[in-house]
Design a protein around this motif. Structure first.
Motif, short mmCIF file in Angstrom:
data_model
loop_
_atom_site.label_atom_id
_atom_site.label_comp_id
_atom_site.label_asym_id
_atom_site.label_seq_id
_atom_site.Cartn_x
_atom_site.Cartn_y
_atom_site.Cartn_z
N ILE A 68 -32.36 52.16 95.05
CA ILE A 68 -32.52 53.42 94.63
C ILE A 68 -32.11 53.55 93.19
CG2 ILE A 68 -32.44 55.95 95.23
CD1 ILE A 68 -34.04 54.40 97.29
N ARG A 69 -32.75 53.96 92.24
CA ARG A 69 -32.49 54.03 91.15
C ARG A 69 -32.42 55.67 90.48
NH1 ARG A 69 -32.56 48.64 89.54
NH2 ARG A 69 -33.87 47.33 90.97
N VAL A 70 -32.02 55.60 89.32
CA VAL A 70 -31.89 56.93 88.70
C VAL A 70 -33.38 57.50 88.60
CG1 VAL A 70 -31.19 58.17 86.48
CG2 VAL A 70 -29.71 56.65 87.41
N ASP A 73 -26.52 55.13 112.06
CA ASP A 73 -27.44 56.23 111.89
C ASP A 73 -28.54 56.17 110.91
OD1 ASP A 73 -26.04 57.26 114.18
OD2 ASP A 73 -24.98 58.66 112.82
N ALA A 74 -27.93 55.64 109.66
CA ALA A 74 -29.02 55.31 108.69
C ALA A 74 -30.08 54.39 109.15
CB ALA A 74 -28.15 54.85 107.35
N LYS A 75 -29.78 53.23 109.63
CA LYS A 75 -30.61 52.20 110.00
C LYS A 75 -31.85 52.69 110.78
CE LYS A 75 -30.85 47.81 112.45
NZ LYS A 75 -30.28 46.81 113.18
N LEU A 109 -27.85 57.54 101.95
CA LEU A 109 -27.58 58.47 102.79
C LEU A 109 -26.60 58.73 103.39
CD1 LEU A 109 -31.01 57.22 104.98
CD2 LEU A 109 -30.77 59.12 103.42
N LYS A 110 -25.57 57.91 103.51
CA LYS A 110 -24.28 57.98 103.83
C LYS A 110 -23.41 58.87 102.72
CE LYS A 110 -23.21 53.82 104.76
NZ LYS A 110 -22.44 52.50 105.47
N THR A 139 -23.28 55.77 89.01
CA THR A 139 -22.87 55.14 87.88
C THR A 139 -23.05 53.63 87.69
OG1 THR A 139 -20.63 54.59 88.75
CG2 THR A 139 -20.86 56.75 87.60
N THR A 140 -23.86 53.16 88.68
CA THR A 140 -24.30 51.70 88.94
C THR A 140 -25.82 51.62 88.43
OG1 THR A 140 -24.73 51.91 91.09
CG2 THR A 140 -22.45 51.17 90.30
N GLU A 141 -26.37 50.44 88.44
CA GLU A 141 -27.83 50.31 88.25
C GLU A 141 -28.75 51.03 89.27
OE1 GLU A 141 -31.14 46.77 87.61
OE2 GLU A 141 -29.00 46.38 87.55
N PHE A 142 -28.23 50.70 90.62
CA PHE A 142 -28.90 51.05 91.73
C PHE A 142 -27.83 51.57 92.84
CE2 PHE A 142 -28.75 46.60 92.05
CZ PHE A 142 -28.39 46.21 93.42
N ILE A 143 -28.32 52.10 94.01
CA ILE A 143 -27.68 52.23 95.12
C ILE A 143 -28.60 51.95 96.41
CG2 ILE A 143 -28.06 54.60 95.35
CD1 ILE A 143 -25.15 54.96 96.72
N LYS A 144 -28.13 51.23 97.31
CA LYS A 144 -29.11 50.97 98.52
C LYS A 144 -29.41 52.23 99.44
CE LYS A 144 -27.90 46.00 98.96
NZ LYS A 144 -27.44 45.06 99.80
N LEU A 145 -30.46 52.23 99.94
CA LEU A 145 -31.06 53.50 100.59
C LEU A 145 -30.13 53.84 101.60
CD1 LEU A 145 -33.09 55.61 101.03
CD2 LEU A 145 -34.50 53.97 102.62
#
Length: 69
Positions: free
Chosen positions: A52-54, A28-30, A17-18, A7-13
């Motif tokens: 990461i965007r829509v 683990d993601a790193k 993953l989490k 629901t935001t403009e983006f989410i970090k990669l």
């Protein structure tokens, strides 16, 4: 293909993953990102903070995640 709604403009990669339960922790993601095991829109991505965007599709270990609004 799994769909994750944001629901935001983006989410970090690494956060995506989490959120998608692909990894259990930020470390683990790193690890999987820096080891070039994650693709974004078909290209290997090595930046944890990649926005990461829509519409983006993230791939890891044969699993695809599409980001939707």
């Amino acid at each position: 293909m799994e769909k994750i709604q944001i629901t935001t403009e983006f989410i970090k990669l690494d956060q995506l993953l989490k959120w998608a339960n692909v990894v259990s922790s930020g470390s683990d993601a790193k690890h999987i990102i820096t080891e070039e095991m994650v693709k974004v829109n078909g290209e290997i991505e090595t930046r944890r903070g990649k926005k990461i965007r829509v519409g983006d599709i993230v791939e890891f270990d044969g699993k695809e995640i599409e980001v939707i609004a």
